[in-house]
Design a protein around this motif. Sequence first.
Motif, PDB file in Angstrom:
ATOM      1  N   TYR A  75       0.863  -1.182   0.000  1.00  0.00           N
ATOM      2  CA  TYR A  75       0.000   0.000   0.000  1.00  0.00           C
ATOM      3  C   TYR A  75       0.894   1.223   0.000  1.00  0.00           C
ATOM      4  O   TYR A  75       1.783   1.361   0.846  1.00  0.00           O
ATOM      5  CB  TYR A  75      -0.907  -0.029   1.235  1.00  0.00           C
ATOM      6  N   ILE A  76       0.669   2.146  -0.972  1.00  0.00           N
ATOM      7  CA  ILE A  76       1.531   3.301  -1.153  1.00  0.00           C
ATOM      8  C   ILE A  76       0.733   4.591  -0.921  1.00  0.00           C
ATOM      9  O   ILE A  76       0.005   5.042  -1.811  1.00  0.00           O
ATOM     10  CB  ILE A  76       2.152   3.319  -2.570  1.00  0.00           C
ATOM     11  N   PRO A  77       0.866   5.206   0.259  1.00  0.00           N
ATOM     12  CA  PRO A  77       0.229   6.500   0.524  1.00  0.00           C
ATOM     13  C   PRO A  77       1.242   7.648   0.516  1.00  0.00           C
ATOM     14  O   PRO A  77       1.148   8.579   1.324  1.00  0.00           O
ATOM     15  CB  PRO A  77      -0.354   6.286   1.923  1.00  0.00           C
ATOM     16  N   LEU A  78       2.218   7.581  -0.389  1.00  0.00           N
ATOM     17  CA  LEU A  78       3.236   8.615  -0.495  1.00  0.00           C
ATOM     18  C   LEU A  78       2.663   9.884  -1.121  1.00  0.00           C
ATOM     19  O   LEU A  78       1.572   9.858  -1.710  1.00  0.00           O
ATOM     20  CB  LEU A  78       4.402   8.102  -1.357  1.00  0.00           C
ATOM     21  N   PRO A  79       3.381  11.018  -1.044  1.00  0.00           N
ATOM     22  CA  PRO A  79       2.947  12.220  -1.763  1.00  0.00           C
ATOM     23  C   PRO A  79       2.753  11.935  -3.254  1.00  0.00           C
ATOM     24  O   PRO A  79       3.441  11.092  -3.841  1.00  0.00           O
ATOM     25  CB  PRO A  79       4.101  13.196  -1.523  1.00  0.00           C
ATOM     26  N   ALA A  80       1.838  12.677  -3.869  1.00  0.00           N
ATOM     27  CA  ALA A  80       1.349  12.352  -5.205  1.00  0.00           C
ATOM     28  C   ALA A  80       2.442  12.160  -6.243  1.00  0.00           C
ATOM     29  O   ALA A  80       2.407  11.203  -7.033  1.00  0.00           O
ATOM     30  CB  ALA A  80       0.377  13.443  -5.665  1.00  0.00           C
ATOM     31  N   LEU A  81       3.429  13.047  -6.264  1.00  0.00           N
ATOM     32  CA  LEU A  81       4.408  13.006  -7.344  1.00  0.00           C
ATOM     33  C   LEU A  81       5.526  12.000  -7.107  1.00  0.00           C
ATOM     34  O   LEU A  81       6.436  11.875  -7.930  1.00  0.00           O
ATOM     35  CB  LEU A  81       4.968  14.408  -7.589  1.00  0.00           C
ATOM     36  N   LEU A  82       5.430  11.234  -6.037  1.00  0.00           N
ATOM     37  CA  LEU A  82       6.332  10.099  -5.816  1.00  0.00           C
ATOM     38  C   LEU A  82       5.700   8.776  -6.217  1.00  0.00           C
ATOM     39  O   LEU A  82       6.373   7.742  -6.224  1.00  0.00           O
ATOM     40  CB  LEU A  82       6.753  10.033  -4.338  1.00  0.00           C
ATOM     41  N   LEU A  98      -1.633  -1.284  -4.089  1.00  0.00           N
ATOM     42  CA  LEU A  98      -2.765  -0.401  -3.832  1.00  0.00           C
ATOM     43  C   LEU A  98      -2.170   0.963  -3.561  1.00  0.00           C
ATOM     44  O   LEU A  98      -1.389   1.131  -2.612  1.00  0.00           O
ATOM     45  CB  LEU A  98      -3.576  -0.881  -2.628  1.00  0.00           C
ATOM     46  N   VAL A  99      -2.509   1.968  -4.402  1.00  0.00           N
ATOM     47  CA  VAL A  99      -1.881   3.273  -4.293  1.00  0.00           C
ATOM     48  C   VAL A  99      -2.926   4.348  -4.051  1.00  0.00           C
ATOM     49  O   VAL A  99      -4.025   4.297  -4.619  1.00  0.00           O
ATOM     50  CB  VAL A  99      -1.052   3.601  -5.557  1.00  0.00           C
ATOM     51  N   GLU A 100      -2.582   5.300  -3.196  1.00  0.00           N
ATOM     52  CA  GLU A 100      -3.486   6.423  -2.993  1.00  0.00           C
ATOM     53  C   GLU A 100      -3.612   7.241  -4.278  1.00  0.00           C
ATOM     54  O   GLU A 100      -2.728   7.251  -5.130  1.00  0.00           O
ATOM     55  CB  GLU A 100      -2.983   7.324  -1.859  1.00  0.00           C
ATOM     56  N   GLU A 126      -5.953   2.017  -7.879  1.00  0.00           N
ATOM     57  CA  GLU A 126      -5.900   3.380  -7.354  1.00  0.00           C
ATOM     58  C   GLU A 126      -6.990   3.564  -6.305  1.00  0.00           C
ATOM     59  O   GLU A 126      -8.152   3.210  -6.545  1.00  0.00           O
ATOM     60  CB  GLU A 126      -6.096   4.362  -8.510  1.00  0.00           C
ATOM     61  N   ASN A 127      -6.642   4.160  -5.178  1.00  0.00           N
ATOM     62  CA  ASN A 127      -7.580   4.261  -4.065  1.00  0.00           C
ATOM     63  C   ASN A 127      -8.354   5.580  -4.076  1.00  0.00           C
ATOM     64  O   ASN A 127      -8.101   6.473  -3.268  1.00  0.00           O
ATOM     65  CB  ASN A 127      -6.844   4.095  -2.729  1.00  0.00           C
ATOM     66  N   TYR A 128      -9.324   5.677  -5.009  1.00  0.00           N
ATOM     67  CA  TYR A 128     -10.365   6.694  -4.847  1.00  0.00           C
ATOM     68  C   TYR A 128     -11.453   6.023  -4.022  1.00  0.00           C
ATOM     69  O   TYR A 128     -12.435   5.489  -4.543  1.00  0.00           O
ATOM     70  CB  TYR A 128     -10.888   7.156  -6.204  1.00  0.00           C
ATOM     71  N   MET A 129     -11.284   6.040  -2.709  1.00  0.00           N
ATOM     72  CA  MET A 129     -12.071   5.210  -1.808  1.00  0.00           C
ATOM     73  C   MET A 129     -13.550   5.540  -1.835  1.00  0.00           C
ATOM     74  O   MET A 129     -14.399   4.676  -1.596  1.00  0.00           O
ATOM     75  CB  MET A 129     -11.533   5.280  -0.382  1.00  0.00           C
ATOM     76  N   PHE A 130     -13.919   6.811  -2.135  1.00  0.00           N
ATOM     77  CA  PHE A 130     -15.335   7.180  -2.059  1.00  0.00           C
ATOM     78  C   PHE A 130     -16.178   6.384  -3.045  1.00  0.00           C
ATOM     79  O   PHE A 130     -17.380   6.176  -2.828  1.00  0.00           O
ATOM     80  CB  PHE A 130     -15.512   8.684  -2.284  1.00  0.00           C
ATOM     81  N   LEU A 131     -15.569   5.907  -4.143  1.00  0.00           N
ATOM     82  CA  LEU A 131     -16.312   5.135  -5.133  1.00  0.00           C
ATOM     83  C   LEU A 131     -16.842   3.823  -4.560  1.00  0.00           C
ATOM     84  O   LEU A 131     -17.756   3.220  -5.133  1.00  0.00           O
ATOM     85  CB  LEU A 131     -15.415   4.830  -6.334  1.00  0.00           C
ATOM     86  N   HIS A 132     -16.287   3.396  -3.430  1.00  0.00           N
ATOM     87  CA  HIS A 132     -16.669   2.108  -2.839  1.00  0.00           C
ATOM     88  C   HIS A 132     -17.726   2.271  -1.743  1.00  0.00           C
ATOM     89  O   HIS A 132     -18.030   1.313  -1.038  1.00  0.00           O
ATOM     90  CB  HIS A 132     -15.421   1.417  -2.279  1.00  0.00           C
ATOM     91  N   VAL A 290     -12.776  -0.821   0.021  1.00  0.00           N
ATOM     92  CA  VAL A 290     -11.720  -0.815  -0.996  1.00  0.00           C
ATOM     93  C   VAL A 290     -10.630  -1.824  -0.633  1.00  0.00           C
ATOM     94  O   VAL A 290     -10.077  -2.492  -1.528  1.00  0.00           O
ATOM     95  CB  VAL A 290     -11.139   0.596  -1.202  1.00  0.00           C
ATOM     96  N   ILE A 291     -10.338  -1.971   0.649  1.00  0.00           N
ATOM     97  CA  ILE A 291      -9.386  -3.008   1.060  1.00  0.00           C
ATOM     98  C   ILE A 291      -9.924  -4.381   0.670  1.00  0.00           C
ATOM     99  O   ILE A 291      -9.201  -5.222   0.114  1.00  0.00           O
ATOM    100  CB  ILE A 291      -9.136  -2.958   2.580  1.00  0.00           C
ATOM    101  N   GLY A 292     -11.212  -4.598   0.913  1.00  0.00           N
ATOM    102  CA  GLY A 292     -11.815  -5.884   0.557  1.00  0.00           C
ATOM    103  C   GLY A 292     -11.760  -6.144  -0.933  1.00  0.00           C
ATOM    104  O   GLY A 292     -11.480  -7.273  -1.371  1.00  0.00           O
ATOM    105  N   ALA A 293     -12.028  -5.132  -1.744  1.00  0.00           N
ATOM    106  CA  ALA A 293     -11.978  -5.294  -3.202  1.00  0.00           C
ATOM    107  C   ALA A 293     -10.569  -5.630  -3.667  1.00  0.00           C
ATOM    108  O   ALA A 293     -10.374  -6.487  -4.551  1.00  0.00           O
ATOM    109  CB  ALA A 293     -12.479  -4.018  -3.876  1.00  0.00           C
ATOM    110  N   PHE A 294      -9.580  -4.970  -3.083  1.00  0.00           N
ATOM    111  CA  PHE A 294      -8.194  -5.238  -3.454  1.00  0.00           C
ATOM    112  C   PHE A 294      -7.791  -6.657  -3.060  1.00  0.00           C
ATOM    113  O   PHE A 294      -7.195  -7.393  -3.853  1.00  0.00           O
ATOM    114  CB  PHE A 294      -7.284  -4.214  -2.781  1.00  0.00           C
ATOM    115  N   VAL A 295      -8.129  -7.047  -1.849  1.00  0.00           N
ATOM    116  CA  VAL A 295      -7.774  -8.383  -1.363  1.00  0.00           C
ATOM    117  C   VAL A 295      -8.439  -9.458  -2.211  1.00  0.00           C
ATOM    118  O   VAL A 295      -7.800 -10.456  -2.598  1.00  0.00           O
ATOM    119  CB  VAL A 295      -8.155  -8.529   0.122  1.00  0.00           C
TER     120      VAL A 295
END
Length: 330
Positions: A75-82, A98-100, A126-132, A290-295
Amino acid sequence: MISVSTDRLRMGVMGCADIAWRRTLPAMVADADVQVTAVASRDLRKATAFTDRFGGVPLKGYESMLDRPDVDAVYIPLPALLHAEWIERTLESGKHVLVEKPMTDSQAETSRLLALARSRGLVLLENYMFLHHSQHAAVRKLVADGAIGELRGFAAAFTIPPKPEGDIRYQRDVGGGAFLDFGGYPVRAAVHFLGGDLQVIGAVFRHDQKQDVVMSGSVLLCTPQGVPAQLTFGMEHSYRNDYRLSGSTGRILLDRVFTPPETHLPVLRVERQDHREELVLPADHQFANVIGAFVRSVLHGGDVRPQQEGSLQQAALIERIRQVALHFEV
């Protein structure tokens, strides 16, 4: 698809972002099919704080995650441009990702990384979590059932108060400013409800000369059938995140659309000329979903291609908006 050698998905976390601490990691450790095995940070003390709470081994440096045999996915929650660099390096090491949001800042990069994941039999989501969150499915059903007649327009906003000086979003080459961070939410909501074939009519960005980043803005999109989408974003406002859909006989309004707590009961308002009603929807946990969908995708071959296609449409639209935006210095 690269198989996982255990019954549980062994997750590594690359970066100690606030969203990971507050929302994603609590949902991750609550999932019986996930085991957090490592957390990497440039600051070992931060990684240790995370592992003390969520489990796993603390690691100094992101690259230390890549060769670990006890990590199946990262899971990658780094700043966007990284994101692009570390998505690529993680996929090359044979691990699912799974990336933010945003996955990257360009259509070409997003397309290339998704192709790389497919070529290696790996899941990249990509984790646009609100879609879930189930509230959006309820809205789509009402629209499809004709609750507001024919759709005539869409509007969405995500704004927040200013962040403290030094916040990562104010760093042009790392955080990328308000549009990449907050602006992506209303854009993705427009894609979700109106489809990916949206024309960019115009955009206005307020650009901070000192920080050299976009602070806020407005965007006007349009479907091929002439349905407009008016979008607002920024980090120099009062807090707001909502959308409304206007139709020929009424409109639908929903608040807390992007960041509802898991205990929140959404209140969906349907207004017509001579009638108004409020529908209280069930609470839902979009981070757990979203975690469940990824898993499921990694362990059982669940299909994430619709979400990946949405990521491609989003990246293309973001790129077109940036190309046409008028910048005003503040």
